[in-house]
Each structure stands twice: as structure tokens, then as C-alpha cells.
Design a protein around this motif. Structure first.
Motif, short mmCIF file in Angstrom:
data_model
loop_
_atom_site.label_atom_id
_atom_site.label_comp_id
_atom_site.label_asym_id
_atom_site.label_seq_id
_atom_site.Cartn_x
_atom_site.Cartn_y
_atom_site.Cartn_z
N SER A 40 0.83 -1.20 0.00
CA SER A 40 0.00 0.00 0.00
C SER A 40 0.86 1.26 0.00
O SER A 40 0.59 2.22 -0.72
N LEU A 41 1.91 1.26 0.83
CA LEU A 41 2.78 2.43 0.92
C LEU A 41 3.59 2.61 -0.37
O LEU A 41 3.82 3.73 -0.81
N ALA A 42 4.01 1.48 -0.95
CA ALA A 42 4.75 1.57 -2.21
C ALA A 42 3.86 2.13 -3.31
O ALA A 42 4.31 2.92 -4.16
N GLU A 43 2.59 1.73 -3.33
CA GLU A 43 1.65 2.25 -4.32
C GLU A 43 1.45 3.75 -4.16
O GLU A 43 1.11 4.45 -5.12
N ALA A 44 1.64 4.25 -2.92
CA ALA A 44 1.51 5.69 -2.67
C ALA A 44 2.80 6.43 -2.98
O ALA A 44 2.86 7.66 -2.83
N GLY A 45 3.84 5.71 -3.38
CA GLY A 45 5.06 6.36 -3.83
C GLY A 45 6.23 6.31 -2.88
O GLY A 45 7.22 7.03 -3.06
N VAL A 46 6.17 5.47 -1.83
CA VAL A 46 7.24 5.38 -0.85
C VAL A 46 8.15 4.19 -1.19
O VAL A 46 7.67 3.14 -1.61
N ASP A 47 9.45 4.38 -0.98
CA ASP A 47 10.41 3.30 -1.16
C ASP A 47 10.46 2.50 0.15
O ASP A 47 10.95 3.00 1.17
N VAL A 48 9.94 1.27 0.13
CA VAL A 48 9.74 0.51 1.35
C VAL A 48 10.71 -0.66 1.43
O VAL A 48 10.88 -1.41 0.46
N THR A 49 11.33 -0.83 2.61
CA THR A 49 12.12 -2.00 2.92
C THR A 49 11.43 -2.77 4.04
O THR A 49 10.89 -2.16 4.98
N GLN A 50 11.40 -4.10 3.93
CA GLN A 50 10.77 -4.93 4.95
C GLN A 50 11.83 -5.65 5.78
O GLN A 50 12.88 -6.04 5.26
N GLU A 51 11.53 -5.82 7.06
CA GLU A 51 12.43 -6.54 7.94
C GLU A 51 11.61 -7.46 8.84
O GLU A 51 10.68 -6.99 9.52
N VAL A 52 11.92 -8.75 8.83
CA VAL A 52 11.18 -9.74 9.61
C VAL A 52 12.18 -10.58 10.40
O VAL A 52 13.13 -11.11 9.82
N ARG A 53 11.97 -10.68 11.71
CA ARG A 53 12.81 -11.51 12.56
C ARG A 53 11.92 -12.19 13.59
O ARG A 53 10.74 -11.85 13.74
N GLN A 54 12.49 -13.11 14.35
CA GLN A 54 11.77 -13.64 15.51
C GLN A 54 11.61 -12.53 16.54
O GLN A 54 12.46 -11.63 16.64
N TYR A 55 10.54 -12.62 17.33
CA TYR A 55 10.25 -11.52 18.25
C TYR A 55 11.39 -11.26 19.24
O TYR A 55 11.73 -10.12 19.53
N ALA A 56 11.99 -12.33 19.73
CA ALA A 56 13.07 -12.17 20.70
C ALA A 56 14.24 -11.39 20.12
O ALA A 56 15.01 -10.77 20.87
N HIS A 57 14.37 -11.41 18.79
CA HIS A 57 15.50 -10.75 18.14
C HIS A 57 15.16 -9.38 17.57
O HIS A 57 16.04 -8.71 17.02
N ILE A 58 13.89 -8.98 17.69
CA ILE A 58 13.49 -7.69 17.11
C ILE A 58 12.89 -6.74 18.14
O ILE A 58 12.80 -5.54 17.90
N GLU A 59 12.49 -7.25 19.31
CA GLU A 59 11.80 -6.41 20.29
C GLU A 59 12.65 -5.22 20.72
O GLU A 59 12.14 -4.10 20.81
N ALA A 60 13.94 -5.43 20.98
CA ALA A 60 14.79 -4.33 21.47
C ALA A 60 14.84 -3.19 20.46
O ALA A 60 14.73 -2.01 20.82
N ASP A 61 14.99 -3.53 19.18
CA ASP A 61 15.02 -2.49 18.16
C ASP A 61 13.67 -1.81 18.02
O ASP A 61 13.59 -0.59 17.80
N ALA A 62 12.58 -2.57 18.15
CA ALA A 62 11.24 -1.97 18.05
C ALA A 62 11.01 -0.99 19.19
O ALA A 62 10.51 0.13 18.98
N LEU A 63 11.38 -1.37 20.41
CA LEU A 63 11.19 -0.49 21.57
C LEU A 63 12.09 0.74 21.49
O LEU A 63 11.80 1.77 22.08
N ALA A 64 13.20 0.62 20.76
CA ALA A 64 14.11 1.76 20.60
C ALA A 64 13.69 2.68 19.46
O ALA A 64 14.34 3.69 19.21
N GLY A 65 12.60 2.34 18.76
CA GLY A 65 12.12 3.17 17.67
C GLY A 65 12.94 3.09 16.41
O GLY A 65 13.05 4.05 15.65
N ALA A 66 13.52 1.91 16.14
CA ALA A 66 14.41 1.76 14.99
C ALA A 66 13.68 1.68 13.66
O ALA A 66 14.33 1.80 12.62
N PHE A 67 12.36 1.45 13.67
CA PHE A 67 11.61 1.24 12.43
C PHE A 67 10.59 2.34 12.23
O PHE A 67 10.06 2.90 13.20
#
Length: 223
Positions: free
Chosen positions: A86-113
């Protein structure tokens, strides 16, 4: 959502995500398009849910964002694909990142995305919508993924916490109400519908909305 800077500062772009497509393609119709942070199981919140703006956003130039989620819930990477689409269709260059929750929670709480997609049980932990809103949107909330710290939200949470049991705070004071900053940072996509069944010969099976418990010491077979 990171709404402080970048393309998602445009409210119309945040509204560009096609939530109906997510319900249709990922959940195969077994969900409702979300109408706000407080789900359809709370009918008293009907008057507090905001109307989402579906205006066409201006095409952003030279902006890149990262949409992230975790793989522990099988449907969330599929949701991320459609959000990114949806965001790409609106003209944004989008990168996706998928990890297990234990390996991504710290970055999510730090506002990395720019966007972090998760499955959130809004009142199942405590039965209290104010506790959920405080955890997610108060300045010192323990699960404040949105990095929101706004005196108006903290004041609304304090007002709601002081309401008598069974009461309903006026919409202008309620953190789930239209126009509060938490709606700019947190965008509900879909409210999943739970489905369960049991055979006629099963008695006292547990009906746990989080699907953690089905059989207890009280469950018996009568046939």
C-alpha cells in the motif's frame, strides 16, 4: 508508526494502508476492519473511534521507510507485505524486515523502524482498557513502541483512571477518543475474530480468547 519525521508525517499517507485488503487476503474474512484502538468487543467505545481519512496522499519524493514485524505469528509477515505494498503504491520506497520476536523487540522499543506491525491483545491481560492505553501510550508506559510522550495523552489517561467503575469518560478526555495523538502513532488494522467449537460429548471445555487453554482438570467427555 514514526510520525515525527519522514513520509509518515503526512496523515493521508498513513491512511493509505488498505485495511480491507488485509482482512480479505490475510485473514480470509475472519476479522473486522479495525475502527480504532479499542476493538469491536467494546461497544461503549463506538462514539470514541475516529473516522479514518482516505484522502489521496501527495507522492513523497526520495523517502525511504522500513516496515518491520516478527515471524512468531505466521500471519504478520503477510500483513507486512500488504502494508508495504500500500505504501509503495503511494510512492514510498519501502524496505521490509522480519525476525523472531526475541531478536526484534529491542530495536522496536528503541524506535528503529518507521512502522512496526504486531498483534496486540488490548484488554485481555487485565480487562482494563485504561491499563492497555497506559502501557502503550503513556510517557513511562512499559510497552510504548510508538515512542509517544504527550502531556495531553497522560492527562487523558489520568482522567480515565479516576472514572468510577462502569462510567464512561467524556470523549474529549478519553485517550481512545477521536483526535488524540495516540491515533497518529498507533493505527489499528484488523480485529481478528476468534472461532472455536466443541463436540456434543465434551463438557466444561475452556473458552480462552487467547487460545492458550482448551482443556482443564474440569473438562470431561460425557459420551
Amino acid at each position: 508508526m514514526n510520525t515525527e519525521k519522514g513520509p509518515l508525517a503526512d496523515p493521508a499517507l498513513r491512511a493509505a494502508v488498505d485495511r480491507a485488503r488485509i482482512v480479505r487476503m490475510v485473514y480470509e474474512g475472519r476479522a473486522d476492519v479495525a475502527r480504532g484502538l479499542l476493538g469491536p468487543a467494546l461497544p461503549w467505545a463506538d462514539g470514541l473511534r475516529p473516522a479514518f481519512d482516505r484522502t489521496t496522499p501527495a507522492v513523497p519524493e526520495g523517502n525511504k521507510i522500513t516496515v518491520a514485524t516478527f515471524s512468531d505469528r505466521a500471519e504478520l509477515p503477510e500483513v507486512a507485505v500488504l502494508v508495504a505494498q500500500s505504501l509503495a503504491e503511494a510512492g514510498v520506497d519501502v524496505t521490509q524486515e522480519v525476525r523472531q520476536y526475541a531478536h526484534i523487540e529491542a530495536d522496536a522499543l528503541a524506535g528503529a523502524f518507521n512502522v512496526f506491525i504486531l498483534s496486540r491483545a488490548t484488554i485481555l491481560d487485565s480487562g482494563d482498557p485504561v491499563a492497555y492505553m497506559y502501557s502503550d501510550f503513556a510517557c513511562d508506559g512499559s510497552f510504548n513502541l510508538s515512542q509517544l510522550c504527550d502531556p495531553a495523552v497522560d492527562a487523558a489517561l489520568q482522567h480515565a483512571a479516576e472514572a468510577l467503575p462502569g462510567g464512561r469518560p467524556p470523549p474529549r478526555h478519553h485517550p481512545g477518543g477521536t483526535g488524540h495523538p495516540c491515533h497518529r502513532r498507533g493505527r489499528a488494522l484488523a480485529a481478528r475474530t476468534g472461532e472455536s467449537g466443541r463436540g456434543a460429548g465434551v463438557a466444561d471445555a475452556a473458552r480462552d480468547p487467547r487460545e492458550r487453554t482448551l482443556i482443564t482438570e474440569h473438562t470431561t467427555l460425557t459420551e
